[in-house]
Scaffold this motif. Structure first.
Motif, mmCIF file in Angstrom:
data_model
loop_
_atom_site.group_PDB
_atom_site.id
_atom_site.type_symbol
_atom_site.label_atom_id
_atom_site.label_comp_id
_atom_site.label_asym_id
_atom_site.label_seq_id
_atom_site.Cartn_x
_atom_site.Cartn_y
_atom_site.Cartn_z
ATOM 1 N N GLN A 35 8.086 34.697 -39.862
ATOM 2 C CA GLN A 35 9.177 35.671 -39.903
ATOM 3 C C GLN A 35 8.781 36.958 -39.199
ATOM 4 O O GLN A 35 9.592 37.543 -38.464
ATOM 5 C CB GLN A 35 9.563 35.965 -41.361
ATOM 6 N N ILE A 36 7.550 37.402 -39.364
ATOM 7 C CA ILE A 36 7.064 38.595 -38.655
ATOM 8 C C ILE A 36 7.124 38.355 -37.155
ATOM 9 O O ILE A 36 7.546 39.221 -36.391
ATOM 10 C CB ILE A 36 5.632 38.937 -39.113
ATOM 11 N N ARG A 37 6.729 37.171 -36.731
ATOM 12 C CA ARG A 37 6.755 36.835 -35.302
ATOM 13 C C ARG A 37 8.173 36.938 -34.742
ATOM 14 O O ARG A 37 8.399 37.494 -33.673
ATOM 15 C CB ARG A 37 6.199 35.430 -35.124
ATOM 16 N N TYR A 38 9.131 36.369 -35.464
ATOM 17 C CA TYR A 38 10.509 36.394 -34.978
ATOM 18 C C TYR A 38 11.091 37.810 -35.013
ATOM 19 O O TYR A 38 11.875 38.179 -34.139
ATOM 20 C CB TYR A 38 11.378 35.431 -35.777
ATOM 21 N N ASP A 39 10.720 38.608 -36.007
ATOM 22 C CA ASP A 39 11.199 39.987 -36.070
ATOM 23 C C ASP A 39 10.673 40.806 -34.894
ATOM 24 O O ASP A 39 11.412 41.587 -34.288
ATOM 25 C CB ASP A 39 10.777 40.640 -37.385
ATOM 26 N N VAL A 40 9.399 40.623 -34.563
ATOM 27 C CA VAL A 40 8.813 41.343 -33.428
ATOM 28 C C VAL A 40 9.479 40.893 -32.137
ATOM 29 O O VAL A 40 9.757 41.703 -31.251
ATOM 30 C CB VAL A 40 7.286 41.122 -33.381
ATOM 31 N N HIS A 41 9.759 39.607 -32.035
ATOM 32 C CA HIS A 41 10.408 39.091 -30.821
ATOM 33 C C HIS A 41 11.809 39.683 -30.657
ATOM 34 O O HIS A 41 12.236 39.995 -29.551
ATOM 35 C CB HIS A 41 10.473 37.565 -30.883
ATOM 36 N N LYS A 42 12.519 39.855 -31.757
ATOM 37 C CA LYS A 42 13.844 40.476 -31.691
ATOM 38 C C LYS A 42 13.738 41.932 -31.240
ATOM 39 O O LYS A 42 14.549 42.414 -30.461
ATOM 40 C CB LYS A 42 14.521 40.428 -33.057
ATOM 41 N N LEU A 43 12.728 42.644 -31.744
ATOM 42 C CA LEU A 43 12.549 44.044 -31.381
ATOM 43 C C LEU A 43 12.246 44.207 -29.898
ATOM 44 O O LEU A 43 12.809 45.062 -29.221
ATOM 45 C CB LEU A 43 11.394 44.649 -32.182
ATOM 46 N N HIS A 44 11.339 43.393 -29.395
ATOM 47 C CA HIS A 44 10.933 43.522 -27.996
ATOM 48 C C HIS A 44 11.922 42.867 -27.045
ATOM 49 O O HIS A 44 11.863 43.087 -25.839
ATOM 50 C CB HIS A 44 9.543 42.924 -27.786
ATOM 51 N N GLY A 45 12.831 42.063 -27.557
ATOM 52 C CA GLY A 45 13.812 41.401 -26.713
ATOM 53 C C GLY A 45 14.955 42.318 -26.315
ATOM 54 O O GLY A 45 15.691 42.029 -25.378
ATOM 55 N N LYS A 46 15.109 43.435 -27.004
ATOM 56 C CA LYS A 46 16.203 44.349 -26.694
ATOM 57 C C LYS A 46 15.877 45.139 -25.438
ATOM 58 O O LYS A 46 14.775 45.616 -25.239
ATOM 59 C CB LYS A 46 16.435 45.301 -27.864
ATOM 60 N N VAL A 47 16.881 45.289 -24.564
ATOM 61 C CA VAL A 47 16.708 46.004 -23.303
ATOM 62 C C VAL A 47 17.547 47.275 -23.359
ATOM 63 O O VAL A 47 18.676 47.274 -23.853
ATOM 64 C CB VAL A 47 17.152 45.111 -22.120
#
Length: 105
Positions: A35-47
């Motif tokens: 879940q931490i991995r997916y949360d970080v991916h969502k954060l860094h995926g925003k442009v």
């Protein structure tokens, strides 16, 4: 009482219960780390919207780059040695410019 002590020292309690606790605890721990991995991916995926607009305005295409490559002369080139470790790059560049200047005169 003796039966309880025998059960406590048996193979099930010695090996089975710790194994089950390890498996169940591991699955919960793995879920949290995933879940931490997916949360970080969502954060860094925003442009940033300004950057998104700038990217949309970029008109570089494969065809335009191909045309740019076609315009360059790839048959007449000269191999220029770069500085080696321990050499000063400025002095090497100066020597190369002098050699090129003398060659063209």
């Amino acid at each position: 009482m003796e039966r309880l002590r025998k059960l406590w020292r048996g193979r099930t309690m010695t090996f089975g219960v710790p194994l089950l606790l390890y498996l169940i605890g591991g699955s919960f721990g793995l879920r949290e780390f995933a879940q931490i991995r997916y949360d970080v991916h969502k954060l860094h995926g925003k442009v940033d919207p300004a950057l998104k607009e700038k990217l949309k305005q970029n008109t570089v295409t494969l065809e335009s780059e191909y045309e740019k490559l076609n315009k360059t002369d790839l048959n007449n080139w000269e191999n220029i040695r770069g500085p080696r470790l321990g050499e000063d790059s400025r002095s090497v560049q100066k020597q190369q410019r002098e050699a090129l200047r003398l060659k063209t005169q």
